[in-house]
Design a protein around this motif. Structure first.
Motif, PDB file in Angstrom:
ATOM      1  N   GLN A 169      -6.012  15.000  -0.537  1.00 52.86           N
ATOM      2  CA  GLN A 169      -4.611  14.850  -0.153  1.00 52.86           C
ATOM      3  C   GLN A 169      -4.210  16.083   0.667  1.00 52.86           C
ATOM      4  OE1 GLN A 169      -1.789  16.594  -1.278  1.00 52.86           O
ATOM      5  NE2 GLN A 169      -0.241  15.181  -0.487  1.00 52.86           N
ATOM      6  N   ASN A 170      -3.328  15.862   1.644  1.00 51.77           N
ATOM      7  CA  ASN A 170      -2.944  16.892   2.618  1.00 51.77           C
ATOM      8  C   ASN A 170      -2.656  18.281   2.075  1.00 51.77           C
ATOM      9  OD1 ASN A 170      -3.002  16.533   5.296  1.00 51.77           O
ATOM     10  ND2 ASN A 170      -1.175  15.223   5.363  1.00 51.77           N
ATOM     11  N   ASP A 171      -1.946  18.350   0.960  1.00 52.68           N
ATOM     12  CA  ASP A 171      -1.510  19.656   0.445  1.00 52.68           C
ATOM     13  C   ASP A 171      -2.653  20.490  -0.113  1.00 52.68           C
ATOM     14  OD1 ASP A 171       1.143  18.977   1.101  1.00 52.68           O
ATOM     15  OD2 ASP A 171       1.273  17.796  -0.749  1.00 52.68           O
ATOM     16  N   TRP A 172      -3.847  19.891  -0.227  1.00 50.42           N
ATOM     17  CA  TRP A 172      -5.015  20.649  -0.684  1.00 50.42           C
ATOM     18  C   TRP A 172      -5.800  21.259   0.484  1.00 50.42           C
ATOM     19  CZ3 TRP A 172      -6.407  22.478  -5.247  1.00 50.42           C
ATOM     20  CH2 TRP A 172      -5.885  21.889  -6.397  1.00 50.42           C
ATOM     21  N   TYR A 184       2.613  22.241 -11.389  1.00 51.08           N
ATOM     22  CA  TYR A 184       2.806  22.713 -10.019  1.00 51.08           C
ATOM     23  C   TYR A 184       2.522  21.575  -9.031  1.00 51.08           C
ATOM     24  CZ  TYR A 184       2.263  27.578 -11.692  1.00 51.08           C
ATOM     25  OH  TYR A 184       2.391  28.788 -12.329  1.00 51.08           O
ATOM     26  N   ASN A 185       3.478  21.333  -8.150  1.00 49.85           N
ATOM     27  CA  ASN A 185       3.228  20.464  -7.009  1.00 49.85           C
ATOM     28  C   ASN A 185       2.652  21.348  -5.891  1.00 49.85           C
ATOM     29  OD1 ASN A 185       3.403  18.945  -4.668  1.00 49.85           O
ATOM     30  ND2 ASN A 185       5.392  18.078  -5.171  1.00 49.85           N
ATOM     31  N   MET A 186       1.462  21.051  -5.401  1.00 55.51           N
ATOM     32  CA  MET A 186       0.828  21.906  -4.390  1.00 55.51           C
ATOM     33  C   MET A 186       1.717  22.096  -3.162  1.00 55.51           C
ATOM     34  SD  MET A 186      -2.059  23.006  -5.552  1.00 55.51           S
ATOM     35  CE  MET A 186      -2.959  23.623  -4.133  1.00 55.51           C
ATOM     36  N   GLU A 187       2.505  21.088  -2.845  1.00 54.02           N
ATOM     37  CA  GLU A 187       3.348  21.162  -1.647  1.00 54.02           C
ATOM     38  C   GLU A 187       4.466  22.194  -1.799  1.00 54.02           C
ATOM     39  OE1 GLU A 187       5.608  17.652  -0.847  1.00 54.02           O
ATOM     40  OE2 GLU A 187       5.838  18.153   1.271  1.00 54.02           O
ATOM     41  N   GLU A 188       5.052  22.252  -2.978  1.00 54.61           N
ATOM     42  CA  GLU A 188       6.264  23.079  -3.140  1.00 54.61           C
ATOM     43  C   GLU A 188       6.054  24.350  -3.946  1.00 54.61           C
ATOM     44  OE1 GLU A 188       8.675  20.271  -5.139  1.00 54.61           O
ATOM     45  OE2 GLU A 188       8.838  18.965  -3.383  1.00 54.61           O
ATOM     46  N   GLY A 209      -2.523  25.099 -16.711  1.00 51.42           N
ATOM     47  CA  GLY A 209      -1.819  24.871 -15.450  1.00 51.42           C
ATOM     48  C   GLY A 209      -2.252  23.540 -14.864  1.00 51.42           C
ATOM     49  N   ILE A 210      -1.278  22.692 -14.555  1.00 48.83           N
ATOM     50  CA  ILE A 210      -1.583  21.422 -13.900  1.00 48.83           C
ATOM     51  C   ILE A 210      -1.089  21.522 -12.463  1.00 48.83           C
ATOM     52  CG2 ILE A 210      -1.225  18.926 -13.902  1.00 48.83           C
ATOM     53  CD1 ILE A 210      -0.763  18.989 -16.857  1.00 48.83           C
ATOM     54  N   PHE A 211      -2.001  21.373 -11.501  1.00 49.69           N
ATOM     55  CA  PHE A 211      -1.675  21.475 -10.077  1.00 49.69           C
ATOM     56  C   PHE A 211      -2.043  20.151  -9.420  1.00 49.69           C
ATOM     57  CE2 PHE A 211      -1.066  26.116  -9.446  1.00 49.69           C
ATOM     58  CZ  PHE A 211      -1.445  26.558 -10.718  1.00 49.69           C
ATOM     59  N   TYR A 212      -1.108  19.575  -8.664  1.00 47.13           N
ATOM     60  CA  TYR A 212      -1.436  18.294  -8.046  1.00 47.13           C
ATOM     61  C   TYR A 212      -0.919  18.188  -6.609  1.00 47.13           C
ATOM     62  CZ  TYR A 212       3.405  16.934  -8.660  1.00 47.13           C
ATOM     63  OH  TYR A 212       4.783  16.898  -8.576  1.00 47.13           O
TER      64      TYR A 212
END
Ligand SMILES: Cc1cc2nc3c(=O)[nH]c(=O)nc-3n(C[C@H](O)[C@H](O)[C@H](O)COP(=O)(O)O)c2cc1C
Length: 173
Positions: free
Chosen positions: A65-68, A34-38, A5-8
């Motif tokens: 970064q904000n989404d984390w 996975y985009n952490m935001e969406e 899984g790649i999460f960014y």
């Protein structure tokens, strides 16, 4: 064999582009992005994978970064168990304008996920990088892969290639 899984998290899209390049190095049916935001709902999303690549650019003065932000609070509160998971970190930064906190977000992720029990792999020698200091440097090495598209975009491809080569000993092909 386990999946990857790649999460960014990426504000201007740079770490997102790196993530997309990383995906190309693995078989399509082995690797999810996975985009952490969406795309991120909760840590069950991550815990279905044995191998994780976690990406964050660095913002503010050496922050994630904000989404984390919210997920890291959740990680601290709920303490999901990452024992047995192999995790490697990557992310974009700017060694020139922000050389005092260069890719420090990787160091923050490292501390959180190590505390959660994960086995951290994929450290990178600091040779070839010019910066003043970084929270992502431990025992003389970066805890993950720093990419600087602002100042050193010509080095990106080679940095990704050699990082993936190193990861192959821990991650499925
Ligand atoms: C206000 C601001 C603060 C930043 N702070 C840092 C920092 O502390 N450390 C760093 O390495 N880069 C820092 N950067 C550079 C970004 O991480 C860099 O532009 C990166 O490519 C952004 O990646 P993203 O599009 O994936 O979010 C900062 C950039 C801005 C505009």
């Amino acid at each position: 064999m386990g999946k990857i899984g790649i999460f960014y998290g990426s504000t201007a899209g740079v770490t997102g582009e790196i993530a997309e390049k990383l995906v190309e190095h693995f078989d399509e049916d082995v690797c999810d992005l996975y985009n952490m935001e969406e795309d991120f709902d909760d840590f069950d999303d991550m815990l279905q994978y044995d191998y994780l690549l976690l990406g964050s650019s660095t913002w503010g003065s050496g922050e994630v970064q904000n989404d984390w932000r919210d997920p890291l609070v959740e990680l601290e509160d709920e303490k999901p168990d990452f024992t047995g998971k192999k995790i490697a970190f990557f992310g974009a930064g700017d060694c020139n304008c922000h050389g005092g906190n260069f890719v420090s977000a990787l160091g923050i992720l490292y501390d959180y996920f190590k505390e959660a029990g994960a086995t951290i792999v994929g450290d990178v020698p600091t040779d070839g990088y010019t910066f003043k200091s970084s929270f992502a440097v431990r025992d003389g090495k970066f805890v993950g892969l720093p990419i600087d598209e602002v100042n050193e975009s010509e080095k990106t491809e080679e940095r990704i290639e050699s990082w993936i080569e190193n990861l192959r000993q821990y991650f499925p092909q």
